[in-house]
Design a protein around this motif. Structure first.
Motif, mmCIF file in Angstrom:
data_model
loop_
_atom_site.group_PDB
_atom_site.id
_atom_site.type_symbol
_atom_site.label_atom_id
_atom_site.label_comp_id
_atom_site.label_asym_id
_atom_site.label_seq_id
_atom_site.Cartn_x
_atom_site.Cartn_y
_atom_site.Cartn_z
ATOM 1 N N HIS A 46 13.530 -9.164 -10.205
ATOM 2 C CA HIS A 46 14.695 -8.627 -9.507
ATOM 3 C C HIS A 46 15.992 -9.160 -10.106
ATOM 4 N N LEU A 47 15.951 -10.378 -10.654
ATOM 5 C CA LEU A 47 17.156 -10.993 -11.210
ATOM 6 C C LEU A 47 17.706 -10.196 -12.385
ATOM 7 N N VAL A 48 16.833 -9.519 -13.125
ATOM 8 C CA VAL A 48 17.287 -8.685 -14.241
ATOM 9 C C VAL A 48 18.207 -7.575 -13.723
ATOM 10 N N GLY A 49 17.803 -6.950 -12.625
ATOM 11 C CA GLY A 49 18.649 -5.932 -12.022
ATOM 12 C C GLY A 49 19.952 -6.518 -11.512
ATOM 13 N N ASP A 50 19.893 -7.715 -10.938
ATOM 14 C CA ASP A 50 21.102 -8.364 -10.438
ATOM 15 C C ASP A 50 22.117 -8.583 -11.551
ATOM 16 N N VAL A 51 21.633 -9.058 -12.696
ATOM 17 C CA VAL A 51 22.532 -9.297 -13.829
ATOM 18 C C VAL A 51 23.148 -7.989 -14.311
ATOM 19 N N LEU A 52 22.341 -6.939 -14.374
ATOM 20 C CA LEU A 52 22.848 -5.639 -14.819
ATOM 21 C C LEU A 52 23.943 -5.137 -13.880
ATOM 22 N N TRP A 53 23.667 -5.119 -12.578
ATOM 23 C CA TRP A 53 24.637 -4.580 -11.625
ATOM 24 C C TRP A 53 25.873 -5.465 -11.516
ATOM 25 N N ALA A 54 25.688 -6.775 -11.604
ATOM 26 C CA ALA A 54 26.851 -7.671 -11.571
ATOM 27 C C ALA A 54 27.726 -7.450 -12.792
ATOM 28 N N SER A 55 27.113 -7.261 -13.966
ATOM 29 C CA SER A 55 27.876 -7.028 -15.200
ATOM 30 C C SER A 55 28.681 -5.736 -15.103
ATOM 31 N N ILE A 56 28.032 -4.668 -14.617
ATOM 32 C CA ILE A 56 28.728 -3.393 -14.480
ATOM 33 C C ILE A 56 29.844 -3.499 -13.448
ATOM 34 N N ALA A 57 29.565 -4.193 -12.341
ATOM 35 C CA ALA A 57 30.580 -4.351 -11.294
ATOM 36 C C ALA A 57 31.783 -5.132 -11.821
ATOM 37 N N LEU A 58 31.534 -6.234 -12.527
ATOM 38 C CA LEU A 58 32.627 -7.037 -13.069
ATOM 39 C C LEU A 58 33.414 -6.252 -14.115
ATOM 40 N N ALA A 59 32.709 -5.498 -14.962
ATOM 41 C CA ALA A 59 33.399 -4.671 -15.956
ATOM 42 C C ALA A 59 34.277 -3.635 -15.280
ATOM 43 N N ALA A 60 33.777 -3.046 -14.199
ATOM 44 C CA ALA A 60 34.568 -2.050 -13.471
ATOM 45 C C ALA A 60 35.808 -2.688 -12.852
ATOM 46 N N ILE A 61 35.632 -3.879 -12.283
ATOM 47 C CA ILE A 61 36.754 -4.572 -11.646
ATOM 48 C C ILE A 61 37.819 -4.928 -12.673
ATOM 49 N N SER A 135 39.344 -10.795 -5.578
ATOM 50 C CA SER A 135 40.619 -10.081 -5.478
ATOM 51 C C SER A 135 41.817 -11.020 -5.456
ATOM 52 N N ALA A 136 41.649 -12.225 -4.921
ATOM 53 C CA ALA A 136 42.771 -13.160 -4.853
ATOM 54 C C ALA A 136 43.202 -13.633 -6.237
ATOM 55 N N ARG A 137 42.299 -13.544 -7.240
ATOM 56 C CA ARG A 137 42.611 -13.982 -8.602
ATOM 57 C C ARG A 137 42.653 -12.812 -9.568
ATOM 58 N N ALA A 138 42.952 -11.630 -9.066
ATOM 59 C CA ALA A 138 42.900 -10.421 -9.885
ATOM 60 C C ALA A 138 43.811 -10.505 -11.106
ATOM 61 N N ASP A 139 44.975 -11.115 -10.960
ATOM 62 C CA ASP A 139 45.936 -11.174 -12.065
ATOM 63 C C ASP A 139 45.433 -11.981 -13.250
ATOM 64 N N GLU A 140 44.414 -12.802 -13.037
ATOM 65 C CA GLU A 140 43.924 -13.678 -14.103
ATOM 66 C C GLU A 140 42.681 -13.139 -14.796
ATOM 67 N N LEU A 141 42.173 -11.991 -14.354
ATOM 68 C CA LEU A 141 40.952 -11.439 -14.946
ATOM 69 C C LEU A 141 41.260 -10.747 -16.268
ATOM 70 N N SER A 142 40.347 -10.891 -17.225
ATOM 71 C CA SER A 142 40.510 -10.252 -18.531
ATOM 72 C C SER A 142 39.135 -9.974 -19.115
ATOM 73 N N TRP A 143 39.108 -9.081 -20.134
ATOM 74 C CA TRP A 143 37.828 -8.748 -20.765
ATOM 75 C C TRP A 143 37.194 -9.953 -21.440
ATOM 76 N N GLY A 144 38.023 -10.860 -21.945
ATOM 77 C CA GLY A 144 37.471 -12.045 -22.595
ATOM 78 C C GLY A 144 36.706 -12.947 -21.651
ATOM 79 N N MET A 145 36.979 -12.817 -20.358
ATOM 80 C CA MET A 145 36.305 -13.646 -19.364
ATOM 81 C C MET A 145 34.992 -13.047 -18.889
ATOM 82 N N LEU A 146 34.712 -11.795 -19.255
ATOM 83 C CA LEU A 146 33.533 -11.109 -18.722
ATOM 84 C C LEU A 146 32.234 -11.886 -18.963
ATOM 85 N N PRO A 147 31.951 -12.368 -20.186
ATOM 86 C CA PRO A 147 30.675 -13.082 -20.390
ATOM 87 C C PRO A 147 30.510 -14.304 -19.494
#
Length: 219
Positions: A46-61, A135-147
């Motif tokens: 199940h953790l494999v699915g969690d990583v996939l959905w979390a990655s997509i969710a973070l990329a979307a955010i 959401s409270a730290r939205a201004d600090e999010l960047s693509w470089g932080m995704l991994p």
């Protein structure tokens, strides 16, 4: 600071992994019927699915925030309302039959993998949970932080699953859960409502400010 963002991502992964839902109900049933080893195998898949959905969710955010804060606030509003709906459903949930909470499977690892990758609620719940806590730290999010955000969420998820593995299969846990399943579900609904309030509290001021700026005579 980056440490607080990573902590928020880890907390999101932990909450996403441990909050009662289809996956948690399934592993409790499998563990009670087949023991901790089978429960751990299911969660490993199940953790494999969690990583996939979390990655997509973070990329979307991150992608939405890159477009502009108004779009991110809209995502926060939608996520908050979705969590509020889930919470309301859980708070008003009725007791289900025992057959709905358990199932005997021959290949727990493969079953967990398929379960995690095909759960239709996984992506919207992941987006809503991560949005609410980041959401409270939205201004600090960047693509470089995704991994590193994905790794932090994975660490939180592994910690959540370690707790679940320690619990499943224990006779006391099985008896308590089956006896108080409705109460536990409703308490998880209260938790979802809390996340919803947090998401809406961060989204509303930005959207209200945007509306104020669009009023006639406002620059």
């Amino acid at each position: 600071m980056i440490s607080s963002i990573l902590l928020a991502s880890a907390a999101s992964g932990f909450v996403y992994g441990i909050t009662p839902g289809p996956g948690v109900l399934a592993v409790l049933g499998i563990g009670a019927d087949q023991g901790r080893r089978a429960g751990a195998a299911f969660l490993g898949g199940h953790l494999v699915g969690d990583v996939l959905w979390a990655s997509i969710a973070l990329a979307a955010i991150i992608g939405v925030h890159g477009i502009g804060p108004v779009v991110f606030d809209l995502l926060g509003l939608i996520s908050g309302l979705y969590l509020l709906w889930l919470g309301a459903r859980a708070v008003t949930a009725r007791r289900r039959g025992a057959e709905d909470a358990s199932a005997r499977v021959q290949r727990p690892l493969a079953h967990g993998l398929v379960f995690g990758l095909t759960n239709p609620k996984a992506y919207p719940v992941a987006v809503a949970t991560f949005t609410a806590l980041l959401s409270a730290r939205a201004d600090e999010l960047s693509w470089g932080m995704l991994p590193v955000l994905v790794l932090a969420s994975l660490a939180g998820g592994v910690f959540a699953y370690a707790i679940l593995v320690g619990l499943v299969g224990a006779g006391t846990v099985r008896r308590v859960y089956r006896r108080h399943e409705t109460l536990i579900t409703r308490l998880s609904g209260v938790l979802f409502i809390g996340f919803a309030v947090n998401a809406l509290a961060h989204a509303a001021p930005g959207l209200a400010g945007q509306r104020f700026r669009l009023l006639p005579g406002r620059a």
